[in-house]
Design an enzyme around this catalytic site. Structure first.
Site, short mmCIF file in Angstrom:
data_model
loop_
_atom_site.label_atom_id
_atom_site.label_comp_id
_atom_site.label_asym_id
_atom_site.label_seq_id
_atom_site.Cartn_x
_atom_site.Cartn_y
_atom_site.Cartn_z
N HIS A 52 20.39 45.60 87.81
CA HIS A 52 20.86 45.45 89.36
C HIS A 52 22.12 45.19 89.22
CE1 HIS A 52 17.63 47.90 91.23
NE2 HIS A 52 16.56 46.52 90.86
N GLY A 104 19.03 41.93 92.83
CA GLY A 104 17.76 42.75 92.98
C GLY A 104 17.08 41.61 91.96
N ASP A 163 12.47 51.91 84.22
CA ASP A 163 12.25 51.11 85.82
C ASP A 163 11.28 51.95 86.73
OD1 ASP A 163 11.48 49.02 87.73
OD2 ASP A 163 12.95 47.86 86.63
N HIS A 167 12.56 51.52 89.46
CA HIS A 167 13.42 52.48 90.53
C HIS A 167 14.29 52.26 90.18
CE1 HIS A 167 12.73 48.00 90.42
NE2 HIS A 167 14.29 47.78 90.55
#
Length: 169
Positions: A117, A125, A153, A155
């Site tokens: 992120h 994040g 991951d 997300h």
């Protein structure tokens, strides 16, 4: 991040211990990396952000201006004792992985890495440095033309995708 957060330092040692229990250790070389240097972090990250992150770790304080500018000291990017070193070490690990995969190994697993992120000039994040982008840029600088980024991951790896969205390679 606190003792109950899933990204505690025990996460990495748990992976290490689990690999021993499964008897993977006979087939694995365990290699410890160095913390990424300032110049290595500058491969992707802005110098003023790197300095602010390091100073914030040292002082455990941040001004309101820098809190907003760098997205630090928030619930998603808290100030904690090793906020600079922990992520600089993960980045150093993936830089070492780039060295090793181009010289000695076919694959590398770095359980403490994967900060997908992070942006060049701010945290996002729970990702303070984006070790993945740094590694990809290291590989590109070494002449790799095509690089597959596969994120497992749960997300979206928005920092990596956003940075490379217009890169055809």
């Amino acid at each position: 991040f606190g003792k109950n957060h899933p990204l505690t330092d025990k996460r990495i040692s748990n992976v290490f211990d689990f690999s021993k229990l499964l008897k993977f250790s006979a087939n694995i070389d365990y290699i410890f990396s160095n913390i990424a240097s300032h110049s290595e972090l500058c491969i992707f990250h802005k110098e003023d952000y790197i300095k602010t992150l390091k100073n914030t770790e040292s002082s455990q304080k941040i001004s309101d201006f820098n809190r907003k500018k760098y997205n630090l000291g928030t619930p998603s990017n808290p100030i904690f004792r090793e906020m600079y070193r922990r992520h600089a070490c993960a980045t150093g690990s993936l830089i070492l992985a780039a060295d090793l995969v181009t010289s000695k190994y076919d694959y590398i697993f770095s359980p403490g890495s994967g900060a997908h992120h992070g942006r060049s000039d701010r945290a996002s994040g729970f990702c303070y440095f984006n070790d993945i982008i740094t590694r990809i840029l290291v590989l590109k600088n070494r002449g790799f033309k095509k690089i597959l980024y596969y994120d497992m991951d749960a997300h979206y790896g928005d920092g990596v995708v956003e940075y490379f969205k217009n890169d055809p390679n």
